[in-house]
Design an enzyme around this catalytic site. Structure first.
Site: not given
Ligand code: RNT
Ligand code: ZN
Length: 416
Positions: A185, A224, A226, A257, A260, A284, A292, A294, A324
């Site tokens: 990434w 990855e 995004k 992910d 994302h 992820h 985003d 997390d 993640d």
């Protein structure tokens, strides 16, 4: 929790599911074969051991809950403890900045497998397999562009780094007799408008082609996509479209992910398209809140639907599961355990779906029956099966892990 109560509940649950054609023992056996890769960076807020500086480069942790792991020994100790609270196999996902550098500064274009030998040994001793990530952030050369940097000196620095990381992953994979999955990434993008969108993407594609050209049988690479990085809001070189096209044409594993994507997007719907064109998926599993962000993974509709789509596509073998997120605002060990168990719950609930019957209804054009069963399936005694899975594997059942984490906090992390 009373063992006999859990066993009794399981027997009842097993019968309820069996009546719908679902074998709960088989689902549990499958879950026991489904590794979840623990992202080492949740232990220490993505700091690593290279320069002990706060994270920079497109991503950010928030919160300052006490007890962050400050060195390699603490990261390992925390991961070992986390493992005692989890059933099923876990892997550990390392970033390059978590190398065992022994206090020496090792630049990213100098790194090699020798700095990861102690990780390989530790993983073997503790029953983990390793995954890996190149690290393009938190470095003076990170800037806004790494692999897509028009300056060949900087671009080649990152190409060299990423090539070296793939070789490290290859050594790990060979040592553990199982491919090490290495994720790439890069944060590359632009804070404000750019009039060279295509140019940077050409550079990224060429850089990746060069990096991925080396055949390394001990590892698998994934890339990855995004939506945007912090401070890079107007343009992302490695966007979804970029990587969908890249992975489909190069036959490379795609990293999906769940943080994302646009907040209203249905991430699970991507699975059945991507799987037609890319060889494998790396997941992820994360939780976006408004952006985003997390947040710690929980069992919500997005995560549950993601695994339902994977199971419905008969693709659990083609999807590698990793976590993640990086939440520094609560007990970090707790964050791991909540996220891993939530992911396992979602996998299990997908495996327990009465799919054969649902599909029969669909084939017969019985729309009411299909919808009714989908609704009823939500309140089947799923919790009893999950409890039994944990009991069977000798780990804390239900909320029992809360007390264990409080105790570890009292004895270990609060003293840091
Ligand atoms: C960033 C990506 C990436 C990172 C880790 C630390 O948005 O999700 O996977 O979280 O590499
Ligand atoms: Zn990610």
């Amino acid at each position: 929790m009373k063992e006999d109560l859990i066993l009794k509940s399981y027997e009842i649950a097993k019968e309820r599911y069996a009546a719908l054609g679902v074998d709960t023992d088989k689902a549990i056996a499958r879950l026991e074969q489904t590794p979840i890769s623990l992202h080492c960076w949740q232990t220490d807020d993505v700091v690593g051991f290279e320069r002990n500086q706060a994270l920079s480069g497109g991503i950010q942790t928030t919160g300052n809950y006490p007890g962050r792991a400050r060195n390699i020994a603490e990261v390992r100790k925390d991961l070992e403890f986390v493992k005692t609270l989890l059933a099923g196999p876990q892997r550990v996902n390392l970033h390059e900045i978590y190398g065992d550098f022994g206090g020496k500064f090792v630049d990213r274009d100098q790194v090699d497998a020798s700095y990861f030998q102690s990780w390989i040994d530790w993983a073997k001793d503790n029953g983990f397999k390793l995954d890996f990530n190149s690290t393009s952030f938190s470095h003076p050369k990170s800037g806004d562009l790494s692999l897509a940097n028009p300056d060949p000196a900087i671009r080649n620095f990152w190409i060299e780094h990423t090539k070296r990381c793939r070789r490290i992953a290859d050594v790990m994979g060979k040592a553990q007799n199982d491919p090490c999955i290495m994720n790439i990434w890069v944060h590359d993008g632009s804070k404000d408008l750019t009039v060279k969108r295509k140019y940077y993407r050409e550079l990224l594609a060429a850089a990746l082609d060069e990096i991925l050209a080396e055949k390394l049988p001990g590892m698998k690479s994934c890339v990855e996509a995004k939506l945007f990085g912090i401070g890079l809001e107007s343009y992302t070189v490695g966007s979804m479209d970029f990587y969908e096209g890249y992975c489909a044409t190069r036959k490379v594993m795609y990293t999906l992910d769940t943080g994302h994507y646009e907040q209203t997007e249905n991430v699970s719907d991507k699975v059945a398209s991507l799987l037609l064109f890319v060889p494998e998926l790396m997941l992820h599993v994360s939780r976006p809140v408004r952006w985003d962000s997390d947040h710690v993974t929980i069992m919500n509709d997005q995560t549950a639907d993601l695994f339902k789509e994977i199971v419905r596509a008969d693709a659990l073998d083609r999807a590698h599961i990793g976590l993640d997120y990086f939440d520094a605002s609560i007990n970090r060990i707790g964050a791991y355990v909540i996220g891993t168990r939530a992911t396992q719950k979602c996998v299990l609930s997908a495996l327990l779906e009465p799919l054969a019957l649902l599909r029969k209804y669909e084939e017969n054009g019985q729309g009411f029956e299909r919808l009714a069963l989908l609704e009823e399936a939500k309140t089947l005694p799923f919790g009893a099966v999950f409890d039994y899975f944990n009991l069977k594997n000798g780990v804390a059942v239900g909320e029992e892990f809360i007390g264990k984490i409080q105790q570890y906090e009292k004895e270990v992390t609060s003293k840091r």
